[in-house]
Design an enzyme around this catalytic site. Structure first.
Site, PDB file in Angstrom:
ATOM      1  N   ASP A  36       0.806  -1.219   0.000  1.00  0.00           N
ATOM      2  CA  ASP A  36       0.000   0.000   0.000  1.00  0.00           C
ATOM      3  C   ASP A  36       0.842   1.273   0.000  1.00  0.00           C
ATOM      4  O   ASP A  36       1.355   1.693   1.040  1.00  0.00           O
ATOM      5  CB  ASP A  36      -0.937  -0.011   1.215  1.00  0.00           C
ATOM      6  CG  ASP A  36      -1.913   1.148   1.179  1.00  0.00           C
ATOM      7  OD1 ASP A  36      -2.068   1.761   0.099  1.00  0.00           O
ATOM      8  OD2 ASP A  36      -2.524   1.443   2.219  1.00  0.00           O
TER       9      ASP A  36
ATOM     10  N   ASP B 166      -1.648   4.912  -5.779  1.00  0.00           N
ATOM     11  CA  ASP B 166      -2.006   4.106  -4.617  1.00  0.00           C
ATOM     12  C   ASP B 166      -2.144   2.632  -4.977  1.00  0.00           C
ATOM     13  O   ASP B 166      -3.162   2.209  -5.522  1.00  0.00           O
ATOM     14  CB  ASP B 166      -3.335   4.641  -4.054  1.00  0.00           C
ATOM     15  CG  ASP B 166      -3.795   3.874  -2.831  1.00  0.00           C
ATOM     16  OD1 ASP B 166      -2.978   3.129  -2.247  1.00  0.00           O
ATOM     17  OD2 ASP B 166      -4.970   4.018  -2.453  1.00  0.00           O
TER      18      ASP B 166
END
Ligand SMILES: *[C@@H]1O[C@H](CO)[C@@H](O)[C@H](O)[C@H]1NC(C)=O
Ligand SMILES: *[C@@H]1O[C@H](CO)[C@@H](O)[C@H](O)[C@H]1NC(C)=O
Length: 411
Positions: free
Chosen positions: A73, A271
């Site tokens: 992440d 992301d």
């Protein structure tokens, strides 16, 4: 069974902003003067955009080491693992969870302050544990306590080291019930804040402040820390916005089929914690109109019965691959206006479409306004397939170059 078949994640930290301190990068070279130059680390990845919705990495923790798989992440900083403290809302059997020892980080530790910044940690007694509670854009959350443990790592220069790193022991998780449970043990925080896995490796002098990934469209790929795998030519670069917690770029312009769309000034967050790409309502609507116009008279019909994603189309026969309909769609591109040269990130049809389980083609660009992303857009896994993405925190820039993500780089 749930009608929504796709597993959709948006691991982008919200509510509690993470500390982004430029000073870490400035002091970097002076903290490195001892012994050897920093090395690098490469991890193979598993996972895919659809049907799984995430790319994950296996990392060992503790002594004797236990292996955990983490969602990678770049949209958040804290690494956390499902933790047998005992746990509420864990998806793994307790035997597969992390068992805390007496290894909690005290709330007076700078890492605890970094985790809570700009607020202050609750710390009535400096020896008390450092609690955390992180919330993601998809309404998921993890609550727990900050701990440290050894991470057995094999660096590319041949050294095996066991740095002590801080991470969250998550004993209370909540993720949107509309989705199947995540099969990973937690999240690997790769953001720019002090608490992130990357920043901790950099502070320990192990790698440079650079990460990169290559997500394969066949599934898998690799993640790397350090700058040894960056090609010396062919990489397009654009500056990262320095005042942002996330890996944010812009302002950018959106092109469709190489032509301007009139959409400018876009801010984009990169992301890997997000399965799909999100544009704000206006941009999203414009893209839908352009695609809708192009599909007129083409052999694709709306497939409203397919709930995989909000918009799906049906062909004459069930489809097996996006390549079968690639010629019916056009390439989108993000044109950065702050670089010295005209830099573009191409988003070809296979980087914004998926094939559902029933063989329809679905739109992997979604309405960001609907999930609360108002002025930012998110570039998710779907649009980063088949390219090496490089997040260079030392030079404050983001790079990309097309690459064979099925081939792991060698030292
Ligand atoms: C590899 O790099 C690490 C991190 O800089 C260093 O501690 C280690 O001594 C290096 N090993 C070799 C064999 O150079
Ligand atoms: C996107 O979501 C917002 C908020 O739910 C909604 O008002 C808007 O109509 C949506 N846009 C499109 C193009 O669907």
């Amino acid at each position: 069974m749930n009608s929504r078949l796709s597993f959709l994640l948006i691991l982008l930290l919200i509510i509690v902003p993470q500390s982004f301190q430029g000073s870490i990068f400035k002091t970097f070279s002076s903290t490195l003067t001892p012994k050897s130059p920093p090395s690098s680390l490469v991890f193979p990845l598993s996972g895919n955009v659809f049907p799984l919705g995430y790319y994950s990495v296996s990392v060992q923790i503790g002594s004797p080491p236990k292996t955990f798989t983490f969602d990678i992440d770049t949209g958040s900083d804290l690494t956390w693992v499902q933790c047998d403290a005992p746990c509420t809302g864990c998806t793994l059997h307790p035997s597969l969870q992390y068992k805390p020892k007496s290894n909690t980080v005290p709330c007076s530790d700078p890492l605890c302050s970094a985790l809570h910044w700009p607020k202050k940690p609750h710390c009535p007694d400096p020896k008390e544990q450092c609690d955390y509670d992180v919330h993601y854009a998809d309404q998921g959350s993890s609550m727990g306590v900050l701990v440290t443990d050894q991470f057995p790592l094999k660096l590319m220069n041949g050294s095996a080291l066991q740095p002590h790193l801080a991470f969250g022991c998550g004993y209370d998780q909540s993720f949107p019930s509309a989705h199947p449970p995540p099969m990973t043990a937690g999240v690997l925080g790769l953001g720019r804040g002090k608490i992130s896995f990357l920043t901790q490796l950099v502070s320990a002098g192990l790698t440079r402040n650079v990460i990169g990934h290559c997500l394969s469209s066949k599934g898998g790929g690799y993640l790397f820390f350090g700058d040894s795998h960056i090609p010396s030519t062919g990489v397009s670069w654009t500056p990262l916005m320095s005042q942002e917690n996330h890996y944010t770029t812009g302002p950018a312009e959106l092109l469709y089929n190489e032509k301007p769309t009139g959409l400018k000034g876009l801010k984009l967050i990169f992301d890997t914690g997000s399965s799909y790409t999100y544009f704000n309502s206006k941009t999203y609507q414009t893209i839908l109109n352009l695609i809708g116009n192009d599909l007129k008279g083409k052999p694709l019909k709306d497939a409203k019965e397919d709930k995989t994603l909000p918009i799906c189309w049906k062909g004459a026969k069930p489809l097996k691959s996006v390549l079968e309909v690639k010629n019916l769609f056009k390439t989108l591109a993000i044109k950065f206006m702050n670089g010295r040269r005209n830099t573009q990130l191409q988003i070809p049809p296979e980087s914004y479409l998926i094939i559902s389980k029933t063989g329809n083609v679905c739109m992997g660009i979604l309405n960001g306004t609907e999930v609360g992303l108002h002025d930012s857009n998110l570039i998710g896994d779907i649009s980063m397939q088949g390219i090496m993405m490089i997040y260079d925190n030392e030079k404050q820039q983001l790079g990309w170059v097309s690459a064979d993500c099925d081939k792991l780089p060698k030292s």
